[in-house]
Design a protein around this motif. Structure first.
Motif, PDB file in Angstrom:
ATOM      1  N   SER A  49       0.937  -1.530   0.182  1.00  0.00           N
ATOM      2  CA  SER A  49      -0.139  -0.205  -0.163  1.00  0.00           C
ATOM      3  C   SER A  49       0.653   1.068  -0.414  1.00  0.00           C
ATOM      4  CB  SER A  49      -1.015   0.097   1.289  1.00  0.00           C
ATOM      5  OG  SER A  49       0.074  -0.063   2.500  1.00  0.00           O
ATOM      6  N   VAL A  80      -3.598   4.555  -4.395  1.00  0.00           N
ATOM      7  CA  VAL A  80      -5.029   4.357  -4.398  1.00  0.00           C
ATOM      8  C   VAL A  80      -5.781   3.745  -5.439  1.00  0.00           C
ATOM      9  CG1 VAL A  80      -6.944   5.185  -3.176  1.00  0.00           C
ATOM     10  CG2 VAL A  80      -4.731   4.356  -1.895  1.00  0.00           C
ATOM     11  N   ARG A  81      -5.152   5.319  -6.328  1.00  0.00           N
ATOM     12  CA  ARG A  81      -5.516   5.128  -7.322  1.00  0.00           C
ATOM     13  C   ARG A  81      -5.689   4.721  -8.243  1.00  0.00           C
ATOM     14  NH1 ARG A  81      -3.956  10.813  -6.316  1.00  0.00           N
ATOM     15  NH2 ARG A  81      -2.492  10.457  -7.263  1.00  0.00           N
ATOM     16  N   VAL A  85      -6.868  -0.577  -2.100  1.00  0.00           N
ATOM     17  CA  VAL A  85      -6.464   0.280  -1.077  1.00  0.00           C
ATOM     18  C   VAL A  85      -6.402  -0.999   0.317  1.00  0.00           C
ATOM     19  CG1 VAL A  85      -8.951   1.631   0.246  1.00  0.00           C
ATOM     20  CG2 VAL A  85      -8.795   1.537  -1.984  1.00  0.00           C
ATOM     21  N   GLY A 106     -13.279   8.197   3.598  1.00  0.00           N
ATOM     22  CA  GLY A 106     -12.767   7.292   2.276  1.00  0.00           C
ATOM     23  C   GLY A 106     -13.524   7.474   0.557  1.00  0.00           C
ATOM     24  N   ALA A 109     -11.220   9.268  -3.038  1.00  0.00           N
ATOM     25  CA  ALA A 109     -10.017   9.070  -3.953  1.00  0.00           C
ATOM     26  C   ALA A 109     -11.349   8.813  -4.976  1.00  0.00           C
ATOM     27  CB  ALA A 109      -9.979   7.806  -2.789  1.00  0.00           C
ATOM     28  N   ALA A 154     -13.552   2.093   3.511  1.00  0.00           N
ATOM     29  CA  ALA A 154     -12.062   1.608   1.885  1.00  0.00           C
ATOM     30  C   ALA A 154     -12.303   1.588   1.036  1.00  0.00           C
ATOM     31  CB  ALA A 154     -11.539  -0.001   2.540  1.00  0.00           C
ATOM     32  N   SER A 157     -13.880   4.083  -2.080  1.00  0.00           N
ATOM     33  CA  SER A 157     -13.043   4.458  -3.032  1.00  0.00           C
ATOM     34  C   SER A 157     -13.149   2.963  -3.878  1.00  0.00           C
ATOM     35  CB  SER A 157     -11.305   4.841  -2.711  1.00  0.00           C
ATOM     36  OG  SER A 157     -10.991   3.840  -1.745  1.00  0.00           O
ATOM     37  N   PRO A 159     -11.852   0.157  -5.023  1.00  0.00           N
ATOM     38  CA  PRO A 159     -11.064  -0.772  -5.061  1.00  0.00           C
ATOM     39  C   PRO A 159     -11.275  -1.647  -5.457  1.00  0.00           C
ATOM     40  CG  PRO A 159     -11.929  -1.974  -2.750  1.00  0.00           C
ATOM     41  CD  PRO A 159     -13.005   0.144  -3.044  1.00  0.00           C
ATOM     42  N   LEU A 162      -8.180  -5.486  -2.543  1.00  0.00           N
ATOM     43  CA  LEU A 162      -8.511  -4.237  -1.096  1.00  0.00           C
ATOM     44  C   LEU A 162      -7.777  -6.006  -0.282  1.00  0.00           C
ATOM     45  CD1 LEU A 162     -10.182  -2.971   0.926  1.00  0.00           C
ATOM     46  CD2 LEU A 162     -11.683  -5.397   1.530  1.00  0.00           C
TER      47      LEU A 162
END
Ligand SMILES: Nc1ncnc2c1ncn2[C@@H]1O[C@H](COP(=O)(O)OP(=O)(O)OP(=O)(O)O)[C@@H](O)[C@H]1O
Ligand SMILES: [Mg+2]
Length: 250
Positions: A49, A80-81, A85, A106, A109, A154, A157, A159, A162
């Motif tokens: 991460s 994250v992008r 996440v 959260g 993003a 989380a 965003s 993901p 995860l």
């Protein structure tokens, strides 16, 4: 697909926590990472991460790729992008903020307002209690509810992968079961998961594959059923014919 190769991680100048770890997480799977205290599980997630630096850790050698992107060296927000996440050990929710504010944090993003709204609906469907308690301070939630909030935050965003660090820690058996079911549900909705656990029983039930870390190296890896054998043999010493269910090993 996440690919970790020959990863070596050090804290400060002297503590080497990972000694050349290899890991493959398929884009559609759940991988459990098992191991006793200090094995390097959290360190591995921090390296993925991009949060090692927050703990005075650094990657000495090796690579982390997510798809075709090399991610070791990126900062946490960039990772994250890309869709990776993490939910850190100990939940780390904002106790003085409300449940809704935690979820909103959260969601910053998320790619668009529509994505954010869809993620919010997904989180409330998974965890109705978070909708009921939207305006309550997060610090007042029970341990299990706080874990739900941490996972929910989380998910805000959106993901693709995860990373969960010991979500069952300190929770009663019923709540551990609930968290396990939720992880399965999240996976069924199309999110891959890396599940770090000391609760081998829950993790091996949820995951298709597992690795066992032992003082910074991979001691075993394979399908969950094989790793269940390994765990029994090496940590619990229960012969195959006497096994009923896996116990927590620590
Ligand atoms: N911030 C830090 N500074 C120095 N050493 C650290 C730091 N974080 C972890 N370590 C050391 O790195 C090694 C691996 O720790 P890590 O936290 O990754 O283990 P873990 O498998 O997550 O353990 P646990 O199950 O107790 O959470 C341990 O020897 C630990 O003492
Ligand atoms: Mg840990």
């Amino acid at each position: 697909m996440l690919t970790v190769r020959n990863l070596r991680v050090r804290y400060g100048r002297s503590v080497t926590a990972l000694h050349g770890v290899d890991l493959d997480v398929p884009g559609d799977g759940v991988l459990a990472v098992l191991g006793t205290n200090g094995a390097g599980k959290s360190t591995l997630l921090r390296a993925i991460s991009g949060t090692l630096r927050l703990h005075r850790g650094s990657v000495l050698a090796g690579t982390v790729h997510y798809g075709s992107a090399r991610t070791d060296g990126l900062d946490p927000a960039e990772i994250v992008r890309l869709g990776v996440v993490g939910v850190p050990e100990g939940r780390q929710i904002f106790g003085r903020m409300t449940v809704a504010e935690n979820l909103r944090a959260g969601g910053v993003a998320a790619r668009s307002a529509a994505d954010r709204a869809a993620a919010g609906q997904r989180v409330h469907a998974l965890f109705p209690v978070l909708a009921d308690r939207a305006s309550q301070k997060a610090g007042l939630l029970s341990g299990g509810e706080q874990q739900m909030l941490a996972i929910g935050r989380a998910l805000m965003s959106g993901p693709k992968l995860l990373l969960l660090d010991e979500p069952s820690l300190g929770l009663a058996p019923k709540m551990v079961e609930r968290i396990g079911e939720t992880i399965r549900e999240i996976h069924a909705q199309g999110t891959a998961v890396v599940l770090v656990e000391q609760n081998a029983a829950m993790a091996l039930e949820v995951a298709d594959r597992a690795v066992v870390l032992n003082v910074g190296t991979v001691a075993a890896s394979g399908p969950s059923a094989e790793i269940a054998d390994h765990v029994h043999h090496h940590y619990l010493g229960v012969p195959a014919h006497e096994r009923r269910s896996l116990a927590r090993w620590s």
